[in-house]
Write a protein that holds these residues in place. Sequence first.
Motif, PDB file in Angstrom:
ATOM      1  N   LEU A   1       0.815  -1.212   0.000  1.00 37.04           N
ATOM      2  CA  LEU A   1       0.000   0.000   0.000  1.00 37.04           C
ATOM      3  C   LEU A   1       0.852   1.268   0.000  1.00 37.04           C
ATOM      4  O   LEU A   1       0.334   2.364   0.017  1.00 37.04           O
ATOM      5  CB  LEU A   1      -0.934   0.011   1.203  1.00 37.04           C
ATOM      6  N   GLY A   2       2.152   1.102   0.016  1.00 34.20           N
ATOM      7  CA  GLY A   2       3.024   2.273  -0.010  1.00 34.20           C
ATOM      8  C   GLY A   2       3.258   2.846   1.374  1.00 34.20           C
ATOM      9  O   GLY A   2       3.883   3.900   1.512  1.00 34.20           O
ATOM     10  N   ILE A   3       2.745   2.154   2.383  1.00 31.40           N
ATOM     11  CA  ILE A   3       2.846   2.702   3.734  1.00 31.40           C
ATOM     12  C   ILE A   3       4.282   2.702   4.235  1.00 31.40           C
ATOM     13  O   ILE A   3       4.787   3.712   4.735  1.00 31.40           O
ATOM     14  CB  ILE A   3       1.931   1.916   4.693  1.00 31.40           C
ATOM     15  N   THR A   4       4.982   1.562   4.064  1.00 34.18           N
ATOM     16  CA  THR A   4       6.363   1.487   4.522  1.00 34.18           C
ATOM     17  C   THR A   4       7.255   2.494   3.811  1.00 34.18           C
ATOM     18  O   THR A   4       8.115   3.115   4.426  1.00 34.18           O
ATOM     19  CB  THR A   4       6.950   0.071   4.310  1.00 34.18           C
ATOM     20  N   SER A   5       7.020   2.677   2.509  1.00 31.32           N
ATOM     21  CA  SER A   5       7.922   3.566   1.780  1.00 31.32           C
ATOM     22  C   SER A   5       7.695   5.026   2.154  1.00 31.32           C
ATOM     23  O   SER A   5       8.646   5.807   2.202  1.00 31.32           O
ATOM     24  CB  SER A   5       7.811   3.357   0.274  1.00 31.32           C
TER      25      SER A   5
ATOM     26  N   PHE B   1      -8.744   8.757  -1.003  1.00 26.73           N
ATOM     27  CA  PHE B   1      -8.793   8.359  -2.409  1.00 26.73           C
ATOM     28  C   PHE B   1      -9.647   7.131  -2.632  1.00 26.73           C
ATOM     29  O   PHE B   1     -10.305   7.011  -3.652  1.00 26.73           O
ATOM     30  CB  PHE B   1      -7.381   8.088  -2.943  1.00 26.73           C
ATOM     31  N   SER B   2      -9.613   6.210  -1.678  1.00 21.26           N
ATOM     32  CA  SER B   2     -10.315   4.940  -1.881  1.00 21.26           C
ATOM     33  C   SER B   2     -11.817   5.168  -1.979  1.00 21.26           C
ATOM     34  O   SER B   2     -12.547   4.332  -2.486  1.00 21.26           O
ATOM     35  CB  SER B   2     -10.013   3.968  -0.755  1.00 21.26           C
ATOM     36  N   ASN B   3     -12.283   6.308  -1.505  1.00 23.79           N
ATOM     37  CA  ASN B   3     -13.697   6.616  -1.634  1.00 23.79           C
ATOM     38  C   ASN B   3     -14.100   6.878  -3.076  1.00 23.79           C
ATOM     39  O   ASN B   3     -15.161   6.472  -3.536  1.00 23.79           O
ATOM     40  CB  ASN B   3     -14.018   7.852  -0.794  1.00 23.79           C
TER      41      ASN B   3
ATOM     42  N   SER C   1      -8.079  -3.039  -7.025  1.00 22.85           N
ATOM     43  CA  SER C   1      -6.770  -3.098  -7.671  1.00 22.85           C
ATOM     44  C   SER C   1      -6.181  -1.692  -7.783  1.00 22.85           C
ATOM     45  O   SER C   1      -4.965  -1.521  -7.895  1.00 22.85           O
ATOM     46  CB  SER C   1      -6.875  -3.739  -9.048  1.00 22.85           C
ATOM     47  N   PHE C   2      -7.062  -0.685  -7.727  1.00 24.16           N
ATOM     48  CA  PHE C   2      -6.571   0.687  -7.737  1.00 24.16           C
ATOM     49  C   PHE C   2      -5.643   0.954  -6.553  1.00 24.16           C
ATOM     50  O   PHE C   2      -4.614   1.614  -6.681  1.00 24.16           O
ATOM     51  CB  PHE C   2      -7.739   1.675  -7.702  1.00 24.16           C
ATOM     52  N   LEU C   3      -6.030   0.408  -5.395  1.00 22.93           N
ATOM     53  CA  LEU C   3      -5.222   0.618  -4.187  1.00 22.93           C
ATOM     54  C   LEU C   3      -3.803   0.097  -4.387  1.00 22.93           C
ATOM     55  O   LEU C   3      -2.839   0.725  -3.971  1.00 22.93           O
ATOM     56  CB  LEU C   3      -5.864  -0.084  -2.985  1.00 22.93           C
ATOM     57  N   ILE C   4      -3.699  -1.081  -5.026  1.00 27.06           N
ATOM     58  CA  ILE C   4      -2.376  -1.668  -5.257  1.00 27.06           C
ATOM     59  C   ILE C   4      -1.559  -0.785  -6.212  1.00 27.06           C
ATOM     60  O   ILE C   4      -0.397  -0.477  -5.961  1.00 27.06           O
ATOM     61  CB  ILE C   4      -2.495  -3.106  -5.825  1.00 27.06           C
ATOM     62  N   ILE C   5      -2.189  -0.347  -7.296  1.00 26.02           N
ATOM     63  CA  ILE C   5      -1.481   0.487  -8.273  1.00 26.02           C
ATOM     64  C   ILE C   5      -1.047   1.797  -7.614  1.00 26.02           C
ATOM     65  O   ILE C   5       0.098   2.238  -7.753  1.00 26.02           O
ATOM     66  CB  ILE C   5      -2.387   0.784  -9.495  1.00 26.02           C
ATOM     67  N   PHE C   6      -1.975   2.376  -6.856  1.00 24.33           N
ATOM     68  CA  PHE C   6      -1.682   3.629  -6.177  1.00 24.33           C
ATOM     69  C   PHE C   6      -0.506   3.450  -5.217  1.00 24.33           C
ATOM     70  O   PHE C   6       0.454   4.230  -5.234  1.00 24.33           O
ATOM     71  CB  PHE C   6      -2.932   4.088  -5.423  1.00 24.33           C
ATOM     72  N   GLY C   7      -0.559   2.382  -4.408  1.00 25.62           N
ATOM     73  CA  GLY C   7       0.511   2.099  -3.451  1.00 25.62           C
ATOM     74  C   GLY C   7       1.844   1.902  -4.144  1.00 25.62           C
ATOM     75  O   GLY C   7       2.882   2.418  -3.720  1.00 25.62           O
ATOM     76  N   PHE C   8       1.795   1.182  -5.264  1.00 27.32           N
ATOM     77  CA  PHE C   8       3.016   0.915  -6.015  1.00 27.32           C
ATOM     78  C   PHE C   8       3.634   2.219  -6.533  1.00 27.32           C
ATOM     79  O   PHE C   8       4.842   2.453  -6.397  1.00 27.32           O
ATOM     80  CB  PHE C   8       2.699  -0.021  -7.178  1.00 27.32           C
ATOM     81  N   LEU C   9       2.786   3.080  -7.095  1.00 25.58           N
ATOM     82  CA  LEU C   9       3.294   4.336  -7.650  1.00 25.58           C
ATOM     83  C   LEU C   9       3.871   5.231  -6.546  1.00 25.58           C
ATOM     84  O   LEU C   9       4.949   5.814  -6.714  1.00 25.58           O
ATOM     85  CB  LEU C   9       2.170   5.078  -8.392  1.00 25.58           C
ATOM     86  N   VAL C  10       3.149   5.296  -5.423  1.00 27.84           N
ATOM     87  CA  VAL C  10       3.644   6.121  -4.330  1.00 27.84           C
ATOM     88  C   VAL C  10       4.977   5.576  -3.812  1.00 27.84           C
ATOM     89  O   VAL C  10       5.910   6.336  -3.546  1.00 27.84           O
ATOM     90  CB  VAL C  10       2.597   6.206  -3.192  1.00 27.84           C
ATOM     91  N   SER C  11       5.081   4.229  -3.714  1.00 30.67           N
ATOM     92  CA  SER C  11       6.342   3.611  -3.295  1.00 30.67           C
ATOM     93  C   SER C  11       7.482   4.042  -4.209  1.00 30.67           C
ATOM     94  O   SER C  11       8.568   4.413  -3.750  1.00 30.67           O
ATOM     95  CB  SER C  11       6.260   2.084  -3.360  1.00 30.67           C
ATOM     96  N   ALA C  12       7.224   3.945  -5.511  1.00 31.40           N
ATOM     97  CA  ALA C  12       8.266   4.274  -6.483  1.00 31.40           C
ATOM     98  C   ALA C  12       8.682   5.737  -6.341  1.00 31.40           C
ATOM     99  O   ALA C  12       9.878   6.064  -6.341  1.00 31.40           O
ATOM    100  CB  ALA C  12       7.758   4.005  -7.899  1.00 31.40           C
ATOM    101  N   LEU C  13       7.683   6.604  -6.173  1.00 32.81           N
ATOM    102  CA  LEU C  13       7.965   8.038  -6.038  1.00 32.81           C
ATOM    103  C   LEU C  13       8.777   8.298  -4.772  1.00 32.81           C
ATOM    104  O   LEU C  13       9.804   8.999  -4.805  1.00 32.81           O
ATOM    105  CB  LEU C  13       6.642   8.805  -6.000  1.00 32.81           C
ATOM    106  N   ALA C  14       8.325   7.676  -3.661  1.00 33.88           N
ATOM    107  CA  ALA C  14       9.026   7.870  -2.390  1.00 33.88           C
ATOM    108  C   ALA C  14      10.458   7.376  -2.502  1.00 33.88           C
ATOM    109  O   ALA C  14      11.405   8.028  -2.034  1.00 33.88           O
ATOM    110  CB  ALA C  14       8.291   7.139  -1.265  1.00 33.88           C
ATOM    111  N   GLY C  15      10.636   6.222  -3.167  1.00 33.07           N
ATOM    112  CA  GLY C  15      11.968   5.662  -3.348  1.00 33.07           C
ATOM    113  C   GLY C  15      12.862   6.622  -4.112  1.00 33.07           C
ATOM    114  O   GLY C  15      14.032   6.836  -3.764  1.00 33.07           O
TER     115      GLY C  15
END
Lengths: 322, 307
Positions: A84-88, A133-135, A141-155
């Motif tokens: 979910l991008g939480i750790t990143s 956003f989830s609202n 599957s949007f949550l996964i994509i969103f989390g992935f993108l945020v992870s990448a950005l944070a990284g």
Amino acid sequence: MKPGFKPLCAAIVILAVITIMVNLNVGFISLSLSDFFSDSGHSQIAQIRMNRILVMALAGISIPTSGFLLQEYFQNPLAGPSVLGITSVASLSVAFYIFFFHDFALPEFLQNGFISIAAVTGSILMMLVLISFSNTFQDKSFLIIFGFLVSALAGAVVALLQLYADNQSLKNYILWSYGANQQVSNYQLIILSVIVFIGLMVSFRTIKPLIGNTLGIQYAQSFGVNLTQLKYLIIISSSLLSASVTAFLGPVLFIGIVVPHFCRMIWNPAQLWHQWILNMLLGIFIMELFSVISELIQLPLNVITSLFGIPVILLMLIKSRR
Amino acid sequence: MFLELENITIGYQSALIKNADAALSLGEVCLIIGNNGVGKTTLFRTVLHQIPALSGNIRIDKKDIKTFSTKEIAKYIAMVFSKPQVPAHYTTEDLISLGKYVHYPYYFELEKKDKEEVQHIIQNLNLEPYKDWSLQKLSDGNLQKAFIGRAFAQNASVMILDEPTTHLDEENKIIILKLLRDFAEKYNKLVLFSSHDWRLAKEFADKIWFIKDHTLHPGVAEDILISHQDLAAPFLFNMDQYFIPPVISAPLLEKEFLYSALQKNFKKDLSSFQFSYKNPFWEISTSEFVHQCRSFEEIIHFLRKRS
């Protein structure tokens, strides 16, 4: 005939207790039993080790539970707290803190405290963003994509920060991200346990609706499962559980994917209540075990978990291809 | 009447079915037919109270469904959806046990009595050899049986099935349909299902709800079929507007087959011909001649030669 659930739990508890005992006794200085109870010369070291045991136990409870909840919710065996991008985002806010505010001359204990606060704040911010956003996006599957993108950005931002950071800050950040920060004060321990406890209480409420969710949205609706509420509960519990531990131990990866997978191998994966309990017990055992290994071979915890965890995930991928 | 639709209009922004009145009682099997997109699934979802009706009332057991929560509806209606998501780790037994889910308010682990009921259902469905199989290994027929078994275990008075016979072979279609009819008769339940295999399904259904042009026509199965000739007379199928059939006097099956053979091979007016079946040969006659053929191949060959 399969063994019962209670004997299985008992066996894991015994294993966990043994590793805890061993864990109490590994380190530079060997301790005697009296050091833990009386005010002897080594009792401070005993205290530190006690806290280490407790932190590991809390991590062992929370990270696998968080991974388990996310995997069941997304019906994807490779989902985990990092998904979910939480750790990143937690890592990103720690990086911000270490790289920009290191000049403040703070006492050592406060320094560590602020790292934790930064991580928790980052996680909670990400959690709020996810909820808002989830609202608008109903598809999970949007949550996964969103989390992935945020992870990448944070990284990417973290990498950028590292490039321009001075040596001391860089070292601090890397040490934190290794999970080397195992010395936790009593005060921090209390905060950690409170967050984990709240996270667990919330996760308790997700198990029943998660069972109703196994056959997909249509069936869940026909069973009367409140899907919006479930989504919120999953986001809140999994981020509380992973945020707290990330704050104190750095991003402990892979445990959240590997432990739930092991639990599915040793007990009927359809029985989520049993799986939930099993994840916590096995999580404690494995974290204590990794902690022992980490002490023995003097390597940071997150290196150990990755060294052991990644091969398991690779095996899972190869197996699922067949 | 257990399930009543009263002047109901359903749909999303625009109405799919308008002003429908229909009612069913326990022990009845009702088949819903209509082309894709006429609103069969929307009707199911409206009855489940997942989407609101645009106007009108639906009553279950004399109570308006608007007064029910979705959880309470689950105690009255068990659903079997088409295109289910098959969970990776579930065995047949786990799936059927899940039918009991709605009867446990918080913790979910089956009590002894429910476990026995699940075993009973597994035996009744002849799924005993497969009860420990992963769902993903089951054949389509057995998978459908397992999902129906889950609905049985829910122990609701109404069972709604969305196209339960799609993707199944003829033999399994009959097994499933027979299962539904037995269930309704033996346990006094109401079964409502949609299917495009209505020629077969009508043999198992008491009532038919036929949806066409935003209207729902309810009634006894055969009444509905006979009053909608485009449904009831499949041998009148015509691919080409230039084809005009001959006069055929033959038993139903032979008549249907001859029509089928002619309409796809001859795009012209055959009304001057007369065909009659004199077992084992066909007699073709016009005002000019009489000819006998022993197979459809001979008939086609003969007509081709003549034109």
